[in-house]
Scaffold this motif. Structure first.
Motif, PDB file in Angstrom:
ATOM      1  N   MET A   1       0.838  -1.192   0.000  1.00  0.00           N
ATOM      2  CA  MET A   1       0.000   0.000   0.000  1.00  0.00           C
ATOM      3  C   MET A   1       0.880   1.251   0.000  1.00  0.00           C
ATOM      4  SD  MET A   1      -2.865   1.124   2.814  1.00  0.00           S
ATOM      5  CE  MET A   1      -1.802   2.185   3.782  1.00  0.00           C
ATOM      6  N   THR A   2       0.547   2.187  -0.871  1.00  0.00           N
ATOM      7  CA  THR A   2       1.337   3.416  -0.923  1.00  0.00           C
ATOM      8  C   THR A   2       0.804   4.424   0.097  1.00  0.00           C
ATOM      9  OG1 THR A   2       1.784   3.080  -3.266  1.00  0.00           O
ATOM     10  CG2 THR A   2       2.094   5.305  -2.417  1.00  0.00           C
ATOM     11  N   ILE A   3       1.722   4.960   0.865  1.00  0.00           N
ATOM     12  CA  ILE A   3       1.350   5.992   1.845  1.00  0.00           C
ATOM     13  C   ILE A   3       1.855   7.324   1.308  1.00  0.00           C
ATOM     14  CG2 ILE A   3       1.871   6.855   4.185  1.00  0.00           C
ATOM     15  CD1 ILE A   3       2.149   3.808   4.944  1.00  0.00           C
ATOM     16  N   GLU A   4       0.930   8.277   1.188  1.00  0.00           N
ATOM     17  CA  GLU A   4       1.344   9.592   0.696  1.00  0.00           C
ATOM     18  C   GLU A   4       1.312  10.571   1.872  1.00  0.00           C
ATOM     19  OE1 GLU A   4       0.308  10.960  -3.376  1.00  0.00           O
ATOM     20  OE2 GLU A   4      -0.762  12.535  -2.279  1.00  0.00           O
ATOM     21  N   LEU A   5       2.393  11.317   2.014  1.00  0.00           N
ATOM     22  CA  LEU A   5       2.468  12.302   3.094  1.00  0.00           C
ATOM     23  C   LEU A   5       3.218  13.524   2.582  1.00  0.00           C
ATOM     24  CD1 LEU A   5       5.168  11.280   5.717  1.00  0.00           C
ATOM     25  CD2 LEU A   5       4.956  10.133   3.526  1.00  0.00           C
ATOM     26  N   THR A   6       3.133  14.619   3.330  1.00  0.00           N
ATOM     27  CA  THR A   6       3.838  15.837   2.938  1.00  0.00           C
ATOM     28  C   THR A   6       4.903  16.142   3.977  1.00  0.00           C
ATOM     29  OG1 THR A   6       1.785  16.636   1.995  1.00  0.00           O
ATOM     30  CG2 THR A   6       3.487  18.277   2.330  1.00  0.00           C
ATOM     31  N   ILE A   7       6.116  16.371   3.498  1.00  0.00           N
ATOM     32  CA  ILE A   7       7.191  16.705   4.433  1.00  0.00           C
ATOM     33  C   ILE A   7       7.806  18.030   4.008  1.00  0.00           C
ATOM     34  CG2 ILE A   7       9.386  15.968   5.440  1.00  0.00           C
ATOM     35  CD1 ILE A   7       8.566  13.096   4.814  1.00  0.00           C
TER      36      ILE A   7
ATOM     37  N   MET B   1       7.782   0.832   9.741  1.00  0.00           N
ATOM     38  CA  MET B   1       8.992   1.664   9.845  1.00  0.00           C
ATOM     39  C   MET B   1       8.674   2.956  10.600  1.00  0.00           C
ATOM     40  SD  MET B   1      11.209   3.532   6.871  1.00  0.00           S
ATOM     41  CE  MET B   1      11.965   2.078   6.198  1.00  0.00           C
ATOM     42  N   PRO B   2       9.489   3.311  11.603  1.00  0.00           N
ATOM     43  CA  PRO B   2       9.231   4.582  12.291  1.00  0.00           C
ATOM     44  C   PRO B   2       9.451   5.763  11.344  1.00  0.00           C
ATOM     45  CG  PRO B   2      10.735   3.197  13.555  1.00  0.00           C
ATOM     46  CD  PRO B   2      10.598   2.567  12.197  1.00  0.00           C
TER      47      PRO B   2
ATOM     48  N   CYS C   1      10.185   8.720  16.566  1.00  0.00           N
ATOM     49  CA  CYS C   1      10.750   7.361  16.722  1.00  0.00           C
ATOM     50  C   CYS C   1       9.669   6.343  17.058  1.00  0.00           C
ATOM     51  CB  CYS C   1      11.840   7.340  17.789  1.00  0.00           C
ATOM     52  SG  CYS C   1      11.245   7.609  19.475  1.00  0.00           S
ATOM     53  N   VAL C   2       8.551   6.808  17.603  1.00  0.00           N
ATOM     54  CA  VAL C   2       7.486   5.870  17.974  1.00  0.00           C
ATOM     55  C   VAL C   2       6.237   6.095  17.121  1.00  0.00           C
ATOM     56  CG1 VAL C   2       8.264   5.373  20.328  1.00  0.00           C
ATOM     57  CG2 VAL C   2       6.848   7.396  19.922  1.00  0.00           C
ATOM     58  N   THR C   3       6.412   6.772  15.993  1.00  0.00           N
ATOM     59  CA  THR C   3       5.295   7.012  15.070  1.00  0.00           C
ATOM     60  C   THR C   3       5.527   6.180  13.817  1.00  0.00           C
ATOM     61  OG1 THR C   3       5.138   9.276  15.897  1.00  0.00           O
ATOM     62  CG2 THR C   3       4.010   8.795  13.825  1.00  0.00           C
ATOM     63  N   PRO C   4       4.730   5.132  13.589  1.00  0.00           N
ATOM     64  CA  PRO C   4       4.967   4.293  12.407  1.00  0.00           C
ATOM     65  C   PRO C   4       4.489   4.976  11.131  1.00  0.00           C
ATOM     66  CG  PRO C   4       3.041   3.512  13.591  1.00  0.00           C
ATOM     67  CD  PRO C   4       3.601   4.658  14.399  1.00  0.00           C
ATOM     68  N   MET C   5       5.091   4.609  10.023  1.00  0.00           N
ATOM     69  CA  MET C   5       4.674   5.150   8.724  1.00  0.00           C
ATOM     70  C   MET C   5       3.206   4.826   8.440  1.00  0.00           C
ATOM     71  SD  MET C   5       7.008   6.997   7.558  1.00  0.00           S
ATOM     72  CE  MET C   5       6.567   7.296   5.846  1.00  0.00           C
ATOM     73  N   SER C   6       2.691   3.730   9.014  1.00  0.00           N
ATOM     74  CA  SER C   6       1.284   3.369   8.777  1.00  0.00           C
ATOM     75  C   SER C   6       0.331   4.446   9.292  1.00  0.00           C
ATOM     76  CB  SER C   6       0.955   2.032   9.445  1.00  0.00           C
ATOM     77  OG  SER C   6       1.218   2.133  10.827  1.00  0.00           O
ATOM     78  N   ALA C   7       0.813   5.292  10.222  1.00  0.00           N
ATOM     79  CA  ALA C   7      -0.044   6.351  10.781  1.00  0.00           C
ATOM     80  C   ALA C   7       0.100   7.663  10.015  1.00  0.00           C
ATOM     81  CB  ALA C   7       0.320   6.573  12.253  1.00  0.00           C
TER      82      ALA C   7
ATOM     83  N   ARG D   1      -0.793  12.905   6.219  1.00  0.00           N
ATOM     84  CA  ARG D   1      -0.345  13.820   7.281  1.00  0.00           C
ATOM     85  C   ARG D   1       0.697  14.793   6.747  1.00  0.00           C
ATOM     86  NH1 ARG D   1      -1.552  10.978  12.084  1.00  0.00           N
ATOM     87  NH2 ARG D   1      -1.613  12.988  13.130  1.00  0.00           N
ATOM     88  N   ARG D   2       0.843  15.896   7.472  1.00  0.00           N
ATOM     89  CA  ARG D   2       1.759  16.964   7.079  1.00  0.00           C
ATOM     90  C   ARG D   2       2.850  17.058   8.158  1.00  0.00           C
ATOM     91  NH1 ARG D   2       1.189  22.152   8.647  1.00  0.00           N
ATOM     92  NH2 ARG D   2      -0.830  21.581   9.520  1.00  0.00           N
ATOM     93  N   VAL D   3       4.088  16.834   7.747  1.00  0.00           N
ATOM     94  CA  VAL D   3       5.208  16.818   8.689  1.00  0.00           C
ATOM     95  C   VAL D   3       6.077  18.053   8.471  1.00  0.00           C
ATOM     96  CG1 VAL D   3       7.265  15.521   9.440  1.00  0.00           C
ATOM     97  CG2 VAL D   3       5.246  14.294   8.598  1.00  0.00           C
ATOM     98  N   THR D   4       6.499  18.653   9.572  1.00  0.00           N
ATOM     99  CA  THR D   4       7.535  19.690   9.491  1.00  0.00           C
ATOM    100  C   THR D   4       8.708  19.238  10.344  1.00  0.00           C
ATOM    101  OG1 THR D   4       5.833  21.390   9.301  1.00  0.00           O
ATOM    102  CG2 THR D   4       8.056  22.146   9.786  1.00  0.00           C
TER     103      THR D   4
END
Ligand code: FES
Ligand code: FES
Length: 155
Positions: free
Chosen positions: A1-7, A20-21, A59-65, A69-72
Motif C-alpha cells: 500500500m502506498t502511503i502519501e504524506l507531505t514533508i 517503519m518509524p 521514533c514511535v510514530t509508524p509510517m502506517s499512521a 499527514r503533514r510533517v515539518t
C-alpha cells in the motif's frame, strides 16, 4: 500500500514496511538528518517533529499512521531562509552545547509557544525533552526571548 504524506511542503510516497518509524524514513529515505535518534522509545524528545502542526516523537510514530499527514522537521522551520523567532532566540543566547538534542528542543519550543505565548518555568519544564549537556537554563531563557520576539513580530 502506498502511503502519501507531505514533508516540509513536499509530497512524498512511501511503499515500504508500514511499521517503519517516521524517524527512519526522515533520516534514511528523505535525507533529512536534522531530526535525531536518541532513545528510540519516545522518552528523550531528540526525534521531535511536527505532525499536522503538533509536536510528536517520530521514533514511535509508524509510517502506517502517516497517510495524508503533514510533517515539518527542523529543516522546514525557516522557509525561504527566514528564521523562526525560536531559532533567532537560540542563536542570540547561544543555547546549544553539543547540539544533539537541539533540533528536538526547538521543535518542542515552537509547539509550546503556539498554545502558550507567555510560558512560565513549569510550562517549559513540561516539554520534557532531555539534554545530556544540561542546557536547560539557556533553553528557558531562549524560550522567553522567542516569546518576546514573536510578540514583536505580531505587533
Ligand atoms: S529518540 Fe524519540 S523520544 Fe528519544
Ligand atoms: S546540547 Fe548536548 S544533548 Fe543537549
Amino acid at each position: 500500500m502506498t502511503i502519501e504524506l507531505t514533508i516540509n511542503g513536499i509530497t512524498r510516497q512511501f511503499d515500504g514496511d508500514p511499521d517503519m518509524p517516521l524517524l527512519w524514513y526522515l533520516r534514511d529515505h528523505a535525507a533529512l538528518p536534522g531530526t535525531k535518534y536518541g532513545c528510540g522509545m519516545g522518552l528523550c524528545g531528540a526525534c521531535s517533529v511536527h505532525i499536522d502542526g503538533k509536536v510528536q516523537r517520530s521514533c514511535v510514530t509508524p509510517m502506517s499512521a502517516m497517510a495524508g499527514r503533514r510533517v515539518t522537521t527542523i529543516e522546514g522551520l525557516a522557509p525561504e531562509g527566514r528564521l523562526h523567532p525560536v531559532q533567532q532566540a537560540w542563536l542570540e543566547l547561544d543555547v546549544a552545547q553539543c547540539g544533539y538534542c537541539q533540533a528536538g528542543q526547538i521543535m518542542a519550543a515552537v509547539d509550546l509557544l503556539k498554545t502558550t505565548p507567555e510560558p512560565d518555568d513549569a510550562a517549559i519544564a513540561a516539554i520534557g525533552n532531555l539534554c545530556r549537556c544540561g542546557t536547560y537554563p539557556r533553553i528557558r531563557q531562549a524560550i522567553r526571548r522567542a516569546a518576546e520576539l514573536a510578540r514583536k513580530e505580531d505587533a
